[in-house]
Design a protein around this motif. Structure first.
Motif, PDB file in Angstrom:
ATOM      1  N   LEU A  78      42.786  52.457  38.560  1.00 17.50           N
ATOM      2  CA  LEU A  78      43.668  51.456  38.462  1.00 17.50           C
ATOM      3  C   LEU A  78      42.810  50.270  38.814  1.00 17.50           C
ATOM      4  CD1 LEU A  78      47.061  52.509  39.106  1.00 17.50           C
ATOM      5  CD2 LEU A  78      46.264  51.418  37.104  1.00 17.50           C
ATOM      6  N   SER A  79      41.875  50.791  40.052  1.00 15.95           N
ATOM      7  CA  SER A  79      41.156  49.758  40.810  1.00 15.95           C
ATOM      8  C   SER A  79      39.956  49.387  39.956  1.00 15.95           C
ATOM      9  CB  SER A  79      40.581  50.051  42.195  1.00 15.95           C
ATOM     10  OG  SER A  79      41.730  50.560  42.789  1.00 15.95           O
ATOM     11  N   VAL A  80      39.505  50.193  39.143  1.00 20.31           N
ATOM     12  CA  VAL A  80      38.471  49.780  38.102  1.00 20.31           C
ATOM     13  C   VAL A  80      38.926  48.611  37.121  1.00 20.31           C
ATOM     14  CG1 VAL A  80      36.942  50.889  36.230  1.00 20.31           C
ATOM     15  CG2 VAL A  80      37.235  51.901  38.492  1.00 20.31           C
ATOM     16  N   VAL A  81      40.174  48.934  36.652  1.00 20.21           N
ATOM     17  CA  VAL A  81      40.611  47.939  35.821  1.00 20.21           C
ATOM     18  C   VAL A  81      40.881  46.518  36.352  1.00 20.21           C
ATOM     19  CG1 VAL A  81      42.814  47.562  34.278  1.00 20.21           C
ATOM     20  CG2 VAL A  81      41.603  49.873  34.334  1.00 20.21           C
ATOM     21  N   PHE A  82      41.413  46.526  37.594  1.00 19.39           N
ATOM     22  CA  PHE A  82      41.440  45.413  38.278  1.00 19.39           C
ATOM     23  C   PHE A  82      40.436  44.348  38.508  1.00 19.39           C
ATOM     24  CE2 PHE A  82      45.965  47.164  39.819  1.00 19.39           C
ATOM     25  CZ  PHE A  82      46.535  46.482  38.706  1.00 19.39           C
ATOM     26  N   GLY A  83      39.250  45.481  38.867  1.00 15.51           N
ATOM     27  CA  GLY A  83      38.038  44.876  39.130  1.00 15.51           C
ATOM     28  C   GLY A  83      37.479  44.207  37.913  1.00 15.51           C
TER      29      GLY A  83
ATOM     30  N   ILE B 150      39.115  40.836  37.216  1.00 12.22           N
ATOM     31  CA  ILE B 150      38.544  39.840  37.874  1.00 12.22           C
ATOM     32  C   ILE B 150      37.168  39.541  37.099  1.00 12.22           C
ATOM     33  CG2 ILE B 150      37.493  39.441  40.404  1.00 12.22           C
ATOM     34  CD1 ILE B 150      39.544  41.332  41.307  1.00 12.22           C
ATOM     35  N   ALA B 151      36.371  40.467  36.830  1.00 11.50           N
ATOM     36  CA  ALA B 151      35.223  40.141  36.361  1.00 11.50           C
ATOM     37  C   ALA B 151      35.104  39.042  34.862  1.00 11.50           C
ATOM     38  CB  ALA B 151      34.390  41.455  35.928  1.00 11.50           C
TER      39      ALA B 151
ATOM     40  N   GLY C 207      30.342  34.106  42.394  1.00 13.11           N
ATOM     41  CA  GLY C 207      31.936  34.128  42.216  1.00 13.11           C
ATOM     42  C   GLY C 207      32.523  32.562  42.689  1.00 13.11           C
ATOM     43  N   LEU C 208      32.239  32.209  43.668  1.00  6.36           N
ATOM     44  CA  LEU C 208      33.061  31.043  44.192  1.00  6.36           C
ATOM     45  C   LEU C 208      32.308  29.930  43.812  1.00  6.36           C
ATOM     46  CD1 LEU C 208      34.042  32.380  48.064  1.00  6.36           C
ATOM     47  CD2 LEU C 208      35.378  32.329  45.693  1.00  6.36           C
ATOM     48  N   ILE C 209      30.868  29.784  44.235  1.00  7.11           N
ATOM     49  CA  ILE C 209      30.063  28.646  43.844  1.00  7.11           C
ATOM     50  C   ILE C 209      30.141  28.037  42.279  1.00  7.11           C
ATOM     51  CG2 ILE C 209      27.822  27.513  43.762  1.00  7.11           C
ATOM     52  CD1 ILE C 209      27.351  29.035  46.441  1.00  7.11           C
TER      53      ILE C 209
END
Length: 366
Positions: A45-50, A53-54, A346-348
């Protein structure tokens, strides 16, 4: 620097470049690093959420790149935040890509030295990797993309065959209970699994090389979807076969999974060599595109031809690759690269997109 028509790549080639850049060391290490963070069988599930985000980060990068379709991030960063701040950011991004390519070189030499070529000096394996890479990149991004088109189907075929052959030792109970400790551990692992998708920043460099840049978003969605599926299958099969405790005690759990079973009577009775073959090809893909991204960045920053810069960066990559004294320091280097990716890619880009949109609206009003 305008990109020549001969050095343009198709949408399908863009998909494969994105996918190949994302599929790297994570195939071997993601099960261990994610289990250490989550500590429950819900790692998938963490892999899916990651991955989600990607996808969001990819969407932001494509939107930013479409504001300046003929330029790379190195060029339009100066248009957005000014010459000197933009130049400094470009330099940081070049260092990031150099560190990434060095990390891949050292990772592949460590694994090859441990599993395939015992007692072979690290420098000898690294040199073969480096010179093969520079030979490929001197032709531009087109030969790079064409090589990836050969590597990708081989990777998919061998990976799926080898990983599903481990079904004989797969235990469903190792993946239960689902959400036994709630959603909190899953969310704690998202940061770790997000690191597996670092590589998506290549979008900021390759959109100007696309023949149809207007289809960059489509290429991004497909290109990220493949690694999500690959990483999910890897994590589920490794944890299902080795269990949570078995995964955390191994440095390269995916290879250990391949070594934990054999099928007698076939030409190959042990399958870790096949997995290592496709993994080395993927690491080579990862190394070459990050090397290319660093070289083109320095070329555009200094306004010089790329070929001399490629040769100039070669010893730099080698020296950075040989800096970690052991495997633990190598993993610390990987963590540092992953953490810097959150800010640099990511942020920039999000900040750049906001600034660009605000400026455009002001210009339109005036």
């Amino acid at each position: 620097m305008m990109v020549s028509q001969q050095d343009k790549i198709t949408v399908s080639q863009t998909v494969i470049v994105i996918t190949n850049f994302l599929l790297g060391t994570g195939i071997l290490t993601l099960p261990r690093t994610s289990v250490e963070a989550v500590k429950t069988p819900d790692v998938w599930l963490s892999v899916v959420f990651g991955g989600l985000i990607a996808l969001l980060a990819g969407f932001i990068m494509v939107k930013l790149s479409m504001e300046y379709p003929e330029k790379t991030l190195y060029q339009y960063s100066r248009d957005i935040i000014g010459k000197w701040p933009g130049g400094l950011f470009s330099l940081l991004l070049i260092c990031y890509f150099l560190a990434t390519s060095s990390f891949q070189v050292r990772s592949v030499t460590e694994v090859m030295g441990f599993y395939l070529l015992e007692d072979t000096p690290l420098w000898a394996m690294a040199m073969v990797f480096l010179w093969s890479g520079i030979y490929l990149i001197t032709g531009g991004i087109n030969p790079v993309a064409r090589l990836y088109e050969i590597i990708f189907p081989i990777t998919v075929l061998i990976f799926l065959v080898v990983i599903f052959m481990s079904a004989s030792i797969f235990e469903t109970d190792n993946l239960r209970p689902v959400l036994g400790k709630g959603i909190v551990p899953v969310m704690q692992g998202v940061k770790t699994t997000s690191f597996a998708y670092t590589g998506i920043e290549v979008l900021l460099i390759i959109v100007p090389f696309m023949r149809k840049p207007e289809q960059a978003l489509k290429a991004t969605l497909i290109g990220i979807s493949f690694p999500i599926v690959f990483y999910m299958i890897t994590v589920i099969m490794v944890i299902g076969a080795l269990s949570i405790d078995g995964v955390t005690s191994r440095t390269w759990p995916t290879i250990d999974l391949m070594r934990s079973f054999e099928i007698r009577g076939l030409i190959f009775e042990r399958f870790e060599s096949l997995l290592l073959v496709i993994w080395i090809m993927q690491i080579f893909s990862n190394f070459t595109i990050s090397y290319f991204a660093a070289a083109i960045g320095l070329s555009q920053l200094l306004k010089r031809r790329m070929e001399p810069i490629l040769f100039g960066l070669l010893p730099v990559i080698y020296l950075i690759a040989m800096t970690p004294k052991n495997i633990d320091q190598l993993f610390q280097m990987g963590d540092l690269i992953g953490n810097s990716a959150i800010f640099l890619v990511g942020l920039i880009p999000l900040m750049f997109l906001v600034i660009s949109k605000v400026r455009r609206r002001k210009f339109e009003k005036n």
